[in-house]
Scaffold this active site. Structure first.
Site, PDB file in Angstrom:
ATOM      1  N   HIS A 122     122.463  12.379  63.986  1.00 22.56           N
ATOM      2  CA  HIS A 122     121.316  11.968  64.796  1.00 22.56           C
ATOM      3  C   HIS A 122     120.906  10.568  64.307  1.00 22.56           C
ATOM      4  O   HIS A 122     121.074  10.233  63.134  1.00 22.56           O
ATOM      5  CB  HIS A 122     120.182  12.965  64.527  1.00 22.56           C
ATOM      6  CG  HIS A 122     118.964  12.814  65.373  1.00 22.56           C
ATOM      7  ND1 HIS A 122     118.018  11.842  65.145  1.00 22.56           N
ATOM      8  CD2 HIS A 122     118.521  13.534  66.438  1.00 22.56           C
ATOM      9  CE1 HIS A 122     117.039  11.973  66.044  1.00 22.56           C
ATOM     10  NE2 HIS A 122     117.320  12.982  66.841  1.00 22.56           N
ATOM     11  N   ASP A 199     120.657  16.625  56.413  1.00 21.66           N
ATOM     12  CA  ASP A 199     119.706  16.657  57.520  1.00 21.66           C
ATOM     13  C   ASP A 199     119.761  18.067  58.110  1.00 21.66           C
ATOM     14  O   ASP A 199     120.695  18.418  58.822  1.00 21.66           O
ATOM     15  CB  ASP A 199     120.113  15.598  58.557  1.00 21.66           C
ATOM     16  CG  ASP A 199     119.297  15.700  59.835  1.00 21.66           C
ATOM     17  OD1 ASP A 199     118.430  16.587  59.928  1.00 21.66           O
ATOM     18  OD2 ASP A 199     119.550  14.891  60.744  1.00 21.66           O
ATOM     19  N   GLN A 202     118.274  20.966  62.490  1.00 24.37           N
ATOM     20  CA  GLN A 202     118.729  22.063  63.355  1.00 24.37           C
ATOM     21  C   GLN A 202     119.090  23.310  62.541  1.00 24.37           C
ATOM     22  O   GLN A 202     118.775  24.430  62.945  1.00 24.37           O
ATOM     23  CB  GLN A 202     119.960  21.621  64.176  1.00 24.37           C
ATOM     24  CG  GLN A 202     119.688  20.466  65.124  1.00 24.37           C
ATOM     25  CD  GLN A 202     118.735  20.820  66.258  1.00 24.37           C
ATOM     26  OE1 GLN A 202     118.583  21.983  66.638  1.00 24.37           O
ATOM     27  NE2 GLN A 202     118.070  19.809  66.813  1.00 24.37           N
ATOM     28  N   LYS A 225     110.602  22.141  65.224  1.00 21.16           N
ATOM     29  CA  LYS A 225     111.786  22.840  65.752  1.00 21.16           C
ATOM     30  C   LYS A 225     111.844  24.267  65.214  1.00 21.16           C
ATOM     31  O   LYS A 225     112.571  25.107  65.728  1.00 21.16           O
ATOM     32  CB  LYS A 225     113.064  22.084  65.369  1.00 21.16           C
ATOM     33  CG  LYS A 225     113.140  20.678  65.974  1.00 21.16           C
ATOM     34  CD  LYS A 225     114.411  19.977  65.569  1.00 21.16           C
ATOM     35  CE  LYS A 225     114.350  18.477  65.719  1.00 21.16           C
ATOM     36  NZ  LYS A 225     114.459  17.996  67.099  1.00 21.16           N
ATOM     37  N   CYS A 363     119.847  11.143  71.002  1.00 21.25           N
ATOM     38  CA  CYS A 363     119.732  10.309  69.790  1.00 21.25           C
ATOM     39  C   CYS A 363     121.013  10.386  68.960  1.00 21.25           C
ATOM     40  O   CYS A 363     120.950  10.495  67.722  1.00 21.25           O
ATOM     41  CB  CYS A 363     118.539  10.710  68.932  1.00 21.25           C
ATOM     42  SG  CYS A 363     116.973  10.426  69.737  1.00 21.25           S
TER      43      CYS A 363
HETATM   44  C1  PLP Z   1     119.909  16.804  63.636  1.00 20.43           C
HETATM   45  C2  PLP Z   1     118.573  16.124  63.772  1.00 20.43           C
HETATM   46  N1  PLP Z   1     118.162  15.299  62.805  1.00 20.43           N
HETATM   47  C3  PLP Z   1     116.965  14.688  62.853  1.00 20.43           C
HETATM   48  C4  PLP Z   1     116.118  14.874  63.917  1.00 20.43           C
HETATM   49  C5  PLP Z   1     114.810  14.167  63.940  1.00 20.43           C
HETATM   50  O1  PLP Z   1     113.750  15.078  63.883  1.00 20.43           O
HETATM   51  P1  PLP Z   1     112.245  14.585  64.090  1.00 20.43           P
HETATM   52  O2  PLP Z   1     112.223  13.765  65.351  1.00 20.43           O
HETATM   53  O3  PLP Z   1     111.468  15.842  64.202  1.00 20.43           O
HETATM   54  O4  PLP Z   1     111.873  13.780  62.886  1.00 20.43           O
HETATM   55  C6  PLP Z   1     116.516  15.706  64.965  1.00 20.43           C
HETATM   56  C7  PLP Z   1     115.665  15.881  66.151  1.00 20.43           C
HETATM   57  O5  PLP Z   1     116.144  16.128  67.247  1.00 20.43           O
HETATM   58  C8  PLP Z   1     117.772  16.360  64.885  1.00 20.43           C
HETATM   59  O6  PLP Z   1     118.185  17.193  65.851  1.00 20.43           O
END
Ligand code: PLP
Length: 405
Positions: A122, A199, A202, A225, A363
């Site tokens: 992401h 990260d 998910q 999430k 993203c």
């Molecule tokens: C794999 C992953 N990393 C990071 C993020 C970023 O999360 P946030 O926008 O809640 O900071 C997301 C959000 O869709 C994600 O799916």
């Protein structure tokens, strides 16, 4: 214990609403999940019953709120099996957690030092590292992704070397649903002396995360999430890593002493929580976790897999559909394109049937480029989705497709 999906659904007031005259079928959970009464109630109760600013308070409400905030930290600790609550830092979300590490850990990196990422990240786990490339001359390397949507582990090994200082990869891809072999990634990275950030935005929802067993140095995720509120997330960091890191932001709460010519810093986690934190949101996240802990999580995960399996089985052989992400054992995320249709159009037509999916780049532009597309539609499942909803999604998609056939 088993999982009763109807009982779980009853805890989410929003699921009883209609969209465009149809029952809401919410399949945009990968972007943000809906909230159970336990979360809404805990946040309201705090604001109605014992709200004040946290820490250093000498009155009852301040002490009660501080207790609630720190109890939420303990709930996070238990949920991810961290050794100590001091290893749990509250952030605004996964994005801020990763930026914190890139900024604080990254400030010690030198030109030529290497950071290994992957093509499936992401943007939240790419852009903060690009800042280090731009500002410090750090070199970014990317683990390739196979046609099935798995990390090429042989290529990963070949990228590692004495200059590798950090490996930062997702535990579960928000587009592919692939669950990456974190422990193997960590072991390889540690063998060359590199730190590892995972990260988990998910995976924290669709897996059982044990940071001790994974031996990660850092683990980042968001509350929203995980059925909690927005504005709150978590950075887990190993105690010795956090102790060696400079603060990310300056202000109240993160200092030891402040003089005109000198400052000292508080110990983690407060060193990394400058200013008034997201108190109500942290309590909401704690409530989400405590509610999840009342469920049989392996049964919940099996239910989510059954939803994905139903969709895959029903769409098997559909020659008008191309799937992105076919890794074995993947989590409940279904990314696809329909021949002759833009993903945005598909999402808009599905909305007419009450079905909410996401469409766009998710993203993850480098990943979409790897698969030769500029966008995709994505249905992402949560524990409250039912097999009937999976069927209704397939039926709506099959009808939507006829507009473009
Ligand atoms: C794999 C992953 N990393 C990071 C993020 C970023 O999360 P946030 O926008 O809640 O900071 C997301 C959000 O869709 C994600 O799916």
């Amino acid at each position: 214990m088993t999982f009763d999906v109807q009982a779980a659904r009853a805890e989410f007031p929003i699921l009883s609403r209609q969209v465009n005259g149809k029952p809401l079928i919410y399949l945009d959970n990968g972007a943000s999940a809906q909230k159970p009464r336990a979360v809404i109630g805990a946040m309201s109760a705090l604001m109605e019953g014992s709200y004040a600013n946290v820490h250093r308070g000498l009155h009852t409400l301040a002490n009660e709120t501080t207790d609630a905030y720190e109890r939420a930290r303990e709930s996070v600790r238990r949920f991810i099996n961290a050794g100590s609550a001091d290893e749990v830092i509250f952030t605004k979300g996964a994005t801020e957690a990763i930026n914190l590490v890139a900024s604080s850990f990254g400030s010690t990196l030198q030109a030529g030092d290497e950071i290994v990422l992957s093509v499936m990240e992401h943007h939240a786990n790419i852009v903060p590292w690009h800042f280090l490339r731009e500002r410090h001359g750090v070199v970014l390397k990317f683990i390739p992704v196979t046609d099935e949507g798995e990390l090429d582990m042989a290529a990963y090994q070949a990228l590692l070397g004495p200059k590798t200082k950090m490996v930062a990869v997702s535990h579960m891809s928000n587009v592919l649903g692939t669950l990456n072999p974190v422990r193997a990634i960590v072991d390889e990275a540690h063998a060359v002396g590199a730190a590892v950030l995972i990260d988990g935005a998910q995976a924290i929802v669709h897996g059982i995360v044990d940071v001790a067993e994974l031996d990660v140095d850092f683990y980042a995720f968001s509350g929203h999430k995980l059925y909690g509120p927005t504005g709150i997330g978590v950075l887990y960091g190993k105690a010795e890593r956090l102790a060696a890191m400079r603060p990310y932001q300056g202000g109240g709460e993160m200092i030891g002493t402040v003089a005109l010519d000198n400052i000292t810093y508080a110990d983690p986690p407060h060193r990394f929580e400058a200013g008034t934190p997201a108190i109500v949101e942290a309590v909401g996240l704690g409530a989400a976790i405590e509610w999840l802990e009342t469920l049989d999580r392996p049964a919940v995960l099996a239910h989510e897999h059954a939803l994905l399996a139903r969709v895959e089985e029903r769409l098997d052989g559909a020659n008008w559909l191309s799937k992105i992400g076919t890794a074995p054992g993947k989590g409940a995320i279904f990314s696809f394109n329909v021949e002759g249709a833009h993903a945005h159009d598909i999402a808009q037509i599905l909305d007419r049937y009450g079905v909410a999916v996401r469409a766009g780049t998710h993203c993850a532009e480098p990943l979409l480029k790897r698969f030769g597309v500029t966008s995709s539609a994505r249905a992402s499942f949560a524990l409250y989705n039912t097999l009937e909803e999976a069927d209704a999604f397939v039926d709506a998609l099959t009808k939507a497709r006829t507009f473009f056939a």
